[in-house]
Design a protein around this motif. Structure first.
Motif, PDB file in Angstrom:
ATOM      1  N   TRP A  61       9.970  -3.833 -47.599  1.00 63.28           N
ATOM      2  CA  TRP A  61       9.921  -3.641 -49.055  1.00 63.28           C
ATOM      3  C   TRP A  61       9.510  -2.220 -49.374  1.00 63.28           C
ATOM      4  O   TRP A  61      10.220  -1.303 -48.938  1.00 63.28           O
ATOM      5  N   ASP A  62       8.417  -1.970 -50.100  1.00 62.91           N
ATOM      6  CA  ASP A  62       8.129  -0.611 -50.615  1.00 62.91           C
ATOM      7  C   ASP A  62       8.380   0.473 -49.566  1.00 62.91           C
ATOM      8  O   ASP A  62       7.805   0.431 -48.473  1.00 62.91           O
ATOM      9  N   HIS A  97       2.445  -9.676 -48.519  1.00 55.15           N
ATOM     10  CA  HIS A  97       1.446  -8.689 -48.962  1.00 55.15           C
ATOM     11  C   HIS A  97       0.128  -8.814 -48.187  1.00 55.15           C
ATOM     12  O   HIS A  97      -0.621  -7.864 -48.084  1.00 55.15           O
ATOM     13  N   TRP A 131      -1.200  -1.015 -47.811  1.00 61.07           N
ATOM     14  CA  TRP A 131      -0.161  -1.076 -48.830  1.00 61.07           C
ATOM     15  C   TRP A 131       0.405   0.323 -49.085  1.00 61.07           C
ATOM     16  O   TRP A 131       0.047   1.293 -48.431  1.00 61.07           O
ATOM     17  N   ALA A 132       1.237   0.426 -50.124  1.00 61.13           N
ATOM     18  CA  ALA A 132       2.111   1.590 -50.274  1.00 61.13           C
ATOM     19  C   ALA A 132       1.374   2.920 -50.460  1.00 61.13           C
ATOM     20  O   ALA A 132       0.208   2.954 -50.835  1.00 61.13           O
ATOM     21  N   ARG A 211      -4.343   1.660 -56.220  1.00 58.86           N
ATOM     22  CA  ARG A 211      -3.502   1.740 -55.028  1.00 58.86           C
ATOM     23  C   ARG A 211      -2.321   2.711 -55.186  1.00 58.86           C
ATOM     24  O   ARG A 211      -2.147   3.329 -56.216  1.00 58.86           O
ATOM     25  N   ASP A 212      -1.540   2.792 -54.137  1.00 61.47           N
ATOM     26  CA  ASP A 212      -0.271   3.519 -54.111  1.00 61.47           C
ATOM     27  C   ASP A 212      -0.444   5.034 -54.293  1.00 61.47           C
ATOM     28  O   ASP A 212       0.178   5.642 -55.178  1.00 61.47           O
ATOM     29  N   GLU A 229      -1.836   4.035 -58.885  1.00 62.98           N
ATOM     30  CA  GLU A 229      -1.867   2.930 -59.836  1.00 62.98           C
ATOM     31  C   GLU A 229      -3.306   2.482 -60.023  1.00 62.98           C
ATOM     32  O   GLU A 229      -3.999   2.210 -59.052  1.00 62.98           O
ATOM     33  N   GLU A 300       2.960   0.388 -61.217  1.00 67.86           N
ATOM     34  CA  GLU A 300       2.956   0.512 -59.764  1.00 67.86           C
ATOM     35  C   GLU A 300       3.671   1.768 -59.281  1.00 67.86           C
ATOM     36  O   GLU A 300       4.616   2.254 -59.890  1.00 67.86           O
TER      37      GLU A 300
HETATM   38  C1  FRU Z   1       4.821  -2.964 -55.285  1.00 68.65           C
HETATM   39  C2  FRU Z   1       3.472  -3.319 -54.714  1.00 68.65           C
HETATM   40  C3  FRU Z   1       2.641  -2.068 -54.503  1.00 68.65           C
HETATM   41  C4  FRU Z   1       1.747  -2.433 -53.361  1.00 68.65           C
HETATM   42  C5  FRU Z   1       2.641  -3.343 -52.538  1.00 68.65           C
HETATM   43  C6  FRU Z   1       1.921  -4.441 -51.810  1.00 68.65           C
HETATM   44  O1  FRU Z   1       5.878  -3.695 -54.776  1.00 68.65           O
HETATM   45  O2  FRU Z   1       2.790  -4.231 -55.535  1.00 68.65           O
HETATM   46  O3  FRU Z   1       1.958  -1.672 -55.666  1.00 68.65           O
HETATM   47  O4  FRU Z   1       1.323  -1.304 -52.675  1.00 68.65           O
HETATM   48  O5  FRU Z   1       3.591  -3.910 -53.415  1.00 68.65           O
HETATM   49  O6  FRU Z   1       2.797  -5.171 -51.015  1.00 68.65           O
END
Ligand code: FRU
Length: 433
Positions: A61-62, A97, A131-132, A211-212, A229, A300
């Motif tokens: 994903w991300d 996640h 996470w991201a 995060r992020d 975020e 995000e």
């Molecule tokens: C966006 C998100 C990010 C986070 C990640 C966690 O898709 O919510 O903000 O880092 O997914 O899986």
């Protein structure tokens, strides 16, 4: 909005007056967000589900590309690199996640990706999972910014989020590219003045985010920042309404909250912090770039693309993160300003830059705009039969397993022109060049 426009026209030529007028955090208002509507220019084409996954053994994903410090896409000894959140593909997608692991892929052409492996040894990383983030190479060193989520050794999954940096060596040869000798640091935690702490959130909030981290060198000043975020500081249930969150005076006079007490819990913010040393291990939090109080709960993966004199600020959010007075799709949203820290106005009047087609409203997510106008995202969920899901939780395990994409979606190219954007075309899945 109207007032701001008039003031800045009148003060044209007196830039100090104009910037005083727009100083500080920008608001994404209820008025702006109530204009959100899919148009031809903001709707992605439908994705045919049956394209080849980049790594069938993984949910992907991300994703973010390795960049140079100035934000351009890096090519290291002939290789492009992307980093992705990943989990084993036999895992229930909604659970991914809780075990997210950063892996990297490399490519010579910037579109056919070879799995490299884990970015770093997760035992040495902060967080029970990562996470991201973002990645930047400088003087041959990798700077991989990530979110340290939860704590090592925790018995059950917790959601503490801290911004972290891993710096490592880069080795590239004919067989590919690899990273080693990592040092990990926590670079920023919420301080409760500009950004909500977990304790403030626990006192009566719906969710908390911090995060992020996304690295940004301001081309106008050369200063270094991270965007992230977050949520507006304090305990939202104790907040008093600033009527500017609603919109212009005209709009305010005709607006009634559906449920003001619930709306006030929505406090998404786009944070910024300035680097205070050259190794990017220390940052000082500044006032948020943008807040969506009463409007949205999660802004995000914020990131910026610059063009001419303008900063284009982008973020992702979900349909179910909008407050009770609004109805808007999962999408990429954006704002522009000629100043980094103030004056952001929504692109396309409402902020909507990209949404999925109405009948496939969750087909892609987590868009990231690259400096070349290409937009990457992951293929999320196909054929939802119009069901409204909160992060897949509302669907059966069988449905989740058979309908989750978990690979990079077709890249989209968008055009940015002043305060408008437009989908130009669709390109190969995961194409960054
Ligand atoms: C966006 C998100 C990010 C986070 C990640 C966690 O898709 O919510 O903000 O880092 O997914 O899986």
């Amino acid at each position: 909005l109207l007032t701001t426009a008039i003031v800045s026209t009148l003060s044209f030529g007196f830039s100090s007056a104009a910037s005083a007028e727009t100083a500080g955090t920008s608001n994404w208002t209820i008025e702006d967000a109530s204009k959100i509507e899919r148009t031809d220019d903001t709707t992605a084409p439908y994705i045919e589900p049956d394209f080849e996954k980049m790594a069938p053994e993984l949910h992907v994903w991300d994703t973010w590309p390795l960049r140079e410090k100035d934000g351009s896409i890096a090519k290291v000894n002939g290789y492009y690199v992307i980093f992705s959140l990943t989990a084993d593909s036999d895992l229930l997608p909604g659970k991914r996640h809780d075990v997210a692991t950063i892996r990297y892929f490399y490519s010579k052409d910037g579109k056919s990706w070879e799995l490299g492996g884990k970015a770093f040894d997760t035992k040495q990383a902060y967080g029970s999972r990562q996470w991201a983030g973002s990645a930047m190479i400088e003087d041959g060193k990798l700077n991989l910014f990530y979110t340290a989520t939860g704590r090592k050794g925790e018995e059950s999954v917790t959601y503490e989020q801290r911004l972290a940096l891993a710096t490592g060596d880069v080795e590239a040869n004919g067989k590919g590219i690899s990273f080693s000798n990592f040092d990990h640091s926590i670079i920023l935690e919420p301080e409760g003045k500009y950004y909500q702490t977990e304790e403030q959130a626990e006192a009566g909030d719906i969710a908390y985010t911090f995060r992020d981290p996304w690295f940004f060198e301001d081309p106008k000043t050369g200063k270094d920042y991270i965007l992230f975020e977050g949520n507006s500081a304090g305990t939202p249930s104790e907040r008093t309404l600033d009527r500017a969150y609603i919109g212009s005076e005209d709009f305010q006079s005709s607006f009634d909250f559906v449920n003001e007490d619930f709306a006030k819990l929505f406090n998404g913010a786009i944070g910024i912090a300035e680097a205070t040393n050259d190794s990017y291990t220390e940052f000082e939090a500044m006032e948020p770039l943008l807040e969506a109080n009463y409007v949205n709960q999660e802004l995000e993966r914020p990131h910026i693309v610059t063009k001419g004199n303008q900063y284009y600020l982008f973020t992702n959010t979900h349909e179910h993160k909008f407050g009770p007075d609004l109805s808007a799709p999962d999408g990429l949203y954006g704002f522009s300003s000629d100043q980094l820290t103030s004056g952001y106005e929504p692109l396309n009047d409402s902020g909507l830059v990209l949404a999925n087609p109405e009948n496939h409203a969750y087909q892609a997510y987590s868009w990231m705009v690259l400096p070349n106008g290409k937009v990457i995202s992951f293929y999320n969920f196909h054929d939802l039969d119009g069901k409204n899901i909160a992060d897949l939780g509302g669907t059966s395990p069988e449905y989740q397993m058979s309908h989750f994409g978990g690979t990079l979606a077709p890249t989209l190219k968008i055009a940015l022109q002043n305060d408008r954007t437009k989908v130009v075309n669709e390109q190969a899945p995961g194409k960054i060049k």
